[in-house]
Design a protein around this motif. Structure first.
Motif, PDB file in Angstrom:
ATOM      1  N   PRO A 249       2.038 -27.767  -0.198  1.00  0.00           N
ATOM      2  CA  PRO A 249       1.539 -29.237  -0.331  1.00  0.00           C
ATOM      3  C   PRO A 249      -0.034 -29.261  -0.428  1.00  0.00           C
ATOM      4  N   LEU A 250      -0.632 -28.195  -0.084  1.00  0.00           N
ATOM      5  CA  LEU A 250      -2.217 -28.248  -0.018  1.00  0.00           C
ATOM      6  C   LEU A 250      -2.224 -28.006  -1.738  1.00  0.00           C
ATOM      7  N   VAL A 251      -1.438 -27.609  -2.285  1.00  0.00           N
ATOM      8  CA  VAL A 251      -1.598 -27.406  -3.917  1.00  0.00           C
ATOM      9  C   VAL A 251      -0.979 -28.397  -4.761  1.00  0.00           C
ATOM     10  N   THR A 252       0.045 -29.015  -4.161  1.00  0.00           N
ATOM     11  CA  THR A 252       0.696 -30.064  -4.952  1.00  0.00           C
ATOM     12  C   THR A 252       0.215 -31.382  -4.716  1.00  0.00           C
ATOM     13  N   GLN A 253      -0.691 -31.385  -3.367  1.00  0.00           N
ATOM     14  CA  GLN A 253      -1.094 -32.822  -3.063  1.00  0.00           C
ATOM     15  C   GLN A 253      -2.848 -32.475  -2.842  1.00  0.00           C
ATOM     16  N   GLY A 254      -3.559 -33.343  -2.414  1.00  0.00           N
ATOM     17  CA  GLY A 254      -4.754 -33.149  -1.892  1.00  0.00           C
ATOM     18  C   GLY A 254      -4.907 -31.904  -0.795  1.00  0.00           C
ATOM     19  N   PRO A 255      -5.821 -31.223  -0.993  1.00  0.00           N
ATOM     20  CA  PRO A 255      -6.923 -31.153  -2.012  1.00  0.00           C
ATOM     21  C   PRO A 255      -6.702 -30.400  -3.162  1.00  0.00           C
ATOM     22  N   HIS A 256      -5.270 -30.199  -3.616  1.00  0.00           N
ATOM     23  CA  HIS A 256      -5.076 -29.669  -5.069  1.00  0.00           C
ATOM     24  C   HIS A 256      -5.960 -28.199  -5.169  1.00  0.00           C
ATOM     25  N   VAL A 257      -5.434 -27.460  -4.139  1.00  0.00           N
ATOM     26  CA  VAL A 257      -5.922 -26.088  -4.202  1.00  0.00           C
ATOM     27  C   VAL A 257      -5.299 -25.280  -5.199  1.00  0.00           C
ATOM     28  N   ARG A 258      -6.411 -24.897  -6.230  1.00  0.00           N
ATOM     29  CA  ARG A 258      -5.709 -24.102  -7.651  1.00  0.00           C
ATOM     30  C   ARG A 258      -6.210 -22.782  -7.583  1.00  0.00           C
ATOM     31  N   PHE A 259      -7.622 -22.663  -7.103  1.00  0.00           N
ATOM     32  CA  PHE A 259      -8.127 -21.380  -7.169  1.00  0.00           C
ATOM     33  C   PHE A 259      -8.768 -21.252  -5.618  1.00  0.00           C
ATOM     34  N   TYR A 260      -8.773 -19.912  -5.045  1.00  0.00           N
ATOM     35  CA  TYR A 260      -8.815 -19.780  -3.645  1.00  0.00           C
ATOM     36  C   TYR A 260      -9.461 -18.451  -3.663  1.00  0.00           C
ATOM     37  N   ALA A 261     -10.490 -18.036  -2.720  1.00  0.00           N
ATOM     38  CA  ALA A 261     -10.973 -16.756  -2.719  1.00  0.00           C
ATOM     39  C   ALA A 261     -11.775 -16.808  -1.188  1.00  0.00           C
ATOM     40  N   GLY A 262     -11.108 -15.888  -0.171  1.00  0.00           N
ATOM     41  CA  GLY A 262     -11.508 -15.938   0.976  1.00  0.00           C
ATOM     42  C   GLY A 262     -11.741 -14.414   1.435  1.00  0.00           C
TER      43      GLY A 262
ATOM     44  N   GLY B 244     -10.793 -15.735  10.999  1.00  0.00           N
ATOM     45  CA  GLY B 244     -10.421 -16.403   9.729  1.00  0.00           C
ATOM     46  C   GLY B 244     -11.216 -16.211   8.610  1.00  0.00           C
ATOM     47  N   THR B 245     -11.897 -17.130   8.096  1.00  0.00           N
ATOM     48  CA  THR B 245     -12.528 -16.610   6.721  1.00  0.00           C
ATOM     49  C   THR B 245     -13.743 -17.376   6.311  1.00  0.00           C
ATOM     50  N   LEU B 246     -14.526 -17.155   5.433  1.00  0.00           N
ATOM     51  CA  LEU B 246     -15.368 -17.647   4.675  1.00  0.00           C
ATOM     52  C   LEU B 246     -14.862 -18.011   3.400  1.00  0.00           C
ATOM     53  N   CYS B 247     -14.488 -19.209   2.899  1.00  0.00           N
ATOM     54  CA  CYS B 247     -13.659 -19.042   1.705  1.00  0.00           C
ATOM     55  C   CYS B 247     -14.282 -20.118   0.846  1.00  0.00           C
ATOM     56  N   VAL B 248     -14.005 -20.135  -0.534  1.00  0.00           N
ATOM     57  CA  VAL B 248     -14.512 -21.111  -1.676  1.00  0.00           C
ATOM     58  C   VAL B 248     -13.196 -21.621  -2.232  1.00  0.00           C
ATOM     59  N   ILE B 249     -13.057 -22.793  -2.765  1.00  0.00           N
ATOM     60  CA  ILE B 249     -11.731 -23.426  -3.171  1.00  0.00           C
ATOM     61  C   ILE B 249     -12.399 -24.169  -4.747  1.00  0.00           C
ATOM     62  N   ASP B 250     -11.459 -24.146  -5.592  1.00  0.00           N
ATOM     63  CA  ASP B 250     -11.723 -25.109  -6.813  1.00  0.00           C
ATOM     64  C   ASP B 250     -10.386 -25.571  -7.182  1.00  0.00           C
ATOM     65  N   HIS B 251     -10.451 -26.659  -7.879  1.00  0.00           N
ATOM     66  CA  HIS B 251      -9.396 -27.533  -8.394  1.00  0.00           C
ATOM     67  C   HIS B 251      -8.926 -27.154  -9.836  1.00  0.00           C
TER      68      HIS B 251
ATOM     69  N   GLY C  83      -5.612  -8.980   5.457  1.00  0.00           N
ATOM     70  CA  GLY C  83      -6.072  -7.834   4.864  1.00  0.00           C
ATOM     71  C   GLY C  83      -7.338  -7.353   5.112  1.00  0.00           C
ATOM     72  N   GLU C  84      -8.071  -6.568   4.377  1.00  0.00           N
ATOM     73  CA  GLU C  84      -9.327  -6.095   4.966  1.00  0.00           C
ATOM     74  C   GLU C  84     -10.330  -6.678   3.836  1.00  0.00           C
ATOM     75  N   GLN C  85      -9.956  -6.850   2.652  1.00  0.00           N
ATOM     76  CA  GLN C  85     -10.946  -7.031   1.525  1.00  0.00           C
ATOM     77  C   GLN C  85     -10.905  -8.452   1.173  1.00  0.00           C
ATOM     78  N   LEU C  86     -11.558  -9.134   0.122  1.00  0.00           N
ATOM     79  CA  LEU C  86     -11.587 -10.286  -0.315  1.00  0.00           C
ATOM     80  C   LEU C  86     -10.155 -10.626  -0.831  1.00  0.00           C
ATOM     81  N   PHE C  87      -9.680 -11.827  -0.635  1.00  0.00           N
ATOM     82  CA  PHE C  87      -8.462 -12.257  -0.935  1.00  0.00           C
ATOM     83  C   PHE C  87      -8.427 -13.301  -1.790  1.00  0.00           C
ATOM     84  N   VAL C  88      -7.905 -13.271  -3.265  1.00  0.00           N
ATOM     85  CA  VAL C  88      -8.250 -14.208  -4.057  1.00  0.00           C
ATOM     86  C   VAL C  88      -6.847 -14.694  -4.667  1.00  0.00           C
ATOM     87  N   VAL C  89      -6.683 -16.010  -4.930  1.00  0.00           N
ATOM     88  CA  VAL C  89      -5.713 -16.408  -5.816  1.00  0.00           C
ATOM     89  C   VAL C  89      -6.222 -17.340  -7.011  1.00  0.00           C
TER      90      VAL C  89
END
Length: 421
Positions: free
Chosen positions: A102-115, A127-134, A83-89
């Protein structure tokens, strides 16, 4: 889980990434500062600068994560670059693309993502500059804006890094070219010096025999004139060979032998030798010798050659007819000898005088026809010979026309004299 499809311009995107030559490089402070700031502003435990290549996402910078890379099929960033804009889950557990990743069900347990996609100068997503939360969450508008601003700063860092590497590569190429040219110049100089040394013996033989022939009685005028031309040509070439060897800075060819002698006798000898050049020339030669201290401690041969080279230079660039070359000598103050060779030749511009006595002149440097070829070697030798005596050599205007080459030497040098390069 749904893996992200390839980017529509995948080949061009990968080519742009390869151009950066950044994959698998060491951490860099410029990127690490931006990931720390992204983590702090967005309030997330993890922040990454992620670059997506063929089979993986590799982290150029990472905060809160130990793994240096993950497979591309699992990468949230592989979706973000489409995409062209901020990608948020906001909550991966409620997203069919990621809930069983597996990145959600196991470590690092990604629950929130914004890139935010980061792009090359050509506009291809790298690529992206992204931030991640559990934990599931949302970004505030100011946090989303800050992440976009920091993403542009990552792009600027990538562009700066590319420019620096291009400059370093160019400098290395120039250094290699300079080394190659220096090596070729050294080889050329070595060959030239060998050839010049080989010239010395036959030239000396030609000069000796021509001089001997001139003193034979009853020579026909045409033979006398031809022999004199041979002598003068051999003498000039011999001086050119000697000047080249001595102006090179090779001290082994620049022996220095200081003795005490009468400057009057030396000047008479130089004047006699130079006068022979004027036998068939309408140019005039004059002397103005006013020495209070005729005794001088110097290398007699080097000083003789210096004066002859300066006289030859003036002779060469003085017009035919009534033009005159003058040799002057005086003691401007106790302990100093000053020699001047004046002529009525062409003027030398101030910009050209700076390199008048250099054996080699940098490109695009203003020059004068009075310092080209063998003449330049002669003047370079003169400067080196004068400096070896602890003296000075310069050029000034000779009013109303022409120039004057000036030499000033101590008559009794203090300390040892030695050749300099």
């Amino acid at each position: 889980m749904k893996a992200a499809p390839p980017h529509p311009q995948e080949e061009a995107r990968l080519a742009a990434l390869d151009t950066l030559e950044i994959l698998d490089t060491l951490p860099e402070a410029g990127f690490d500062d931006l990931t720390r700031l992204a983590s702090q502003l967005c309030g997330t435990p993890i922040a990454l600068v992620s670059l997506v290549d063929h089979y993986r996402q590799w982290f150029k910078s990472r905060v809160g994560l130990d793994a240096p890379e993950t497979p591309r099929d699992l990468a949230f960033c592989a979706h973000a670059i489409l995409g062209e804009q901020l990608f948020v889950v906001e909550d991966s557990h409620n997203d069919e693309r990621f809930h069983d990743n597996p990145l959600v069900t196991q470590g690092p347990h990604v629950r929130f993502y914004a890139g935010i996609p980061i792009r090359s100068a050509s506009g291809h997503p790298l690529g992206t500059l992204c931030v991640i939360d559990h934990q599931p969450r949302q970004l505030t508008p100011s946090q989303a804006d800050a992440l976009a601003v920091l993403g542009r700063q990552v792009e600027a860092q990538l562009l700066l890094r590319l420019r620096v590497r291009e400059l370093e590569r160019r400098e290395e190429e120039l250094r290699s070219q300079r080394d190659t040219l220096a090596s070729l110049q050294q080889q050329k100089d070595t060959l030239l010096f060998k050839v010049m040394r080989d010239f010395k013996a036959p030239l000396s033989s030609i000069l000796t025999n021509a001089t001997f022939t001139l003193y034979r009685p009853h020579l026909p005028e045409d033979l006398l004139r031809a022999t004199r031309d041979i002598r003068d040509a051999a003498d000039g070439l011999q001086r050119t060979v000697s000047n080249l060897l001595d102006a090179s800075g090779d001290e082994a060819t620049f022996a220095f032998n200081a003795t005490e002698f009468d400057a009057h006798l030396l000047l008479s000898e130089v004047a006699r030798d130079f006068q022979q050049r004027l036998v068939s020339s309408p140019r005039r030669f004059a002397q103005n010798i006013k020495l209070v201290e005729p005794h001088l401690t110097a290398d007699r041969e080097l000083l003789r050659r210096t004066l002859l080279n300066l006289l030859d230079n003036s002779f060469q660039y003085t017009a035919l007819g009534s033009s005159k070359v003058t040799l002057e000598a005086s003691n401007p103050e106790p302990g100093l000898l000053e020699l001047r060779v004046r002529d009525e030749g062409p003027h030398i511009a101030p910009a050209a005088r700076a390199h008048l006595f250099d054996a080699h002149v940098p490109e695009h440097t203003p020059t004068t026809g009075r310092a080209e070829g063998g003449n330049r070697l002669a003047l370079a030798f003169c400067r080196r010979a004068v400096q070896a005596h602890g003296g000075w050599l310069w050029v000034e205007d000779n009013h109303p026309k022409g120039v004057a080459f000036c030499v000033r030497l101590p008559t009794r040098p203090h300390g040892p004299l030695f050749p300099i390069s």
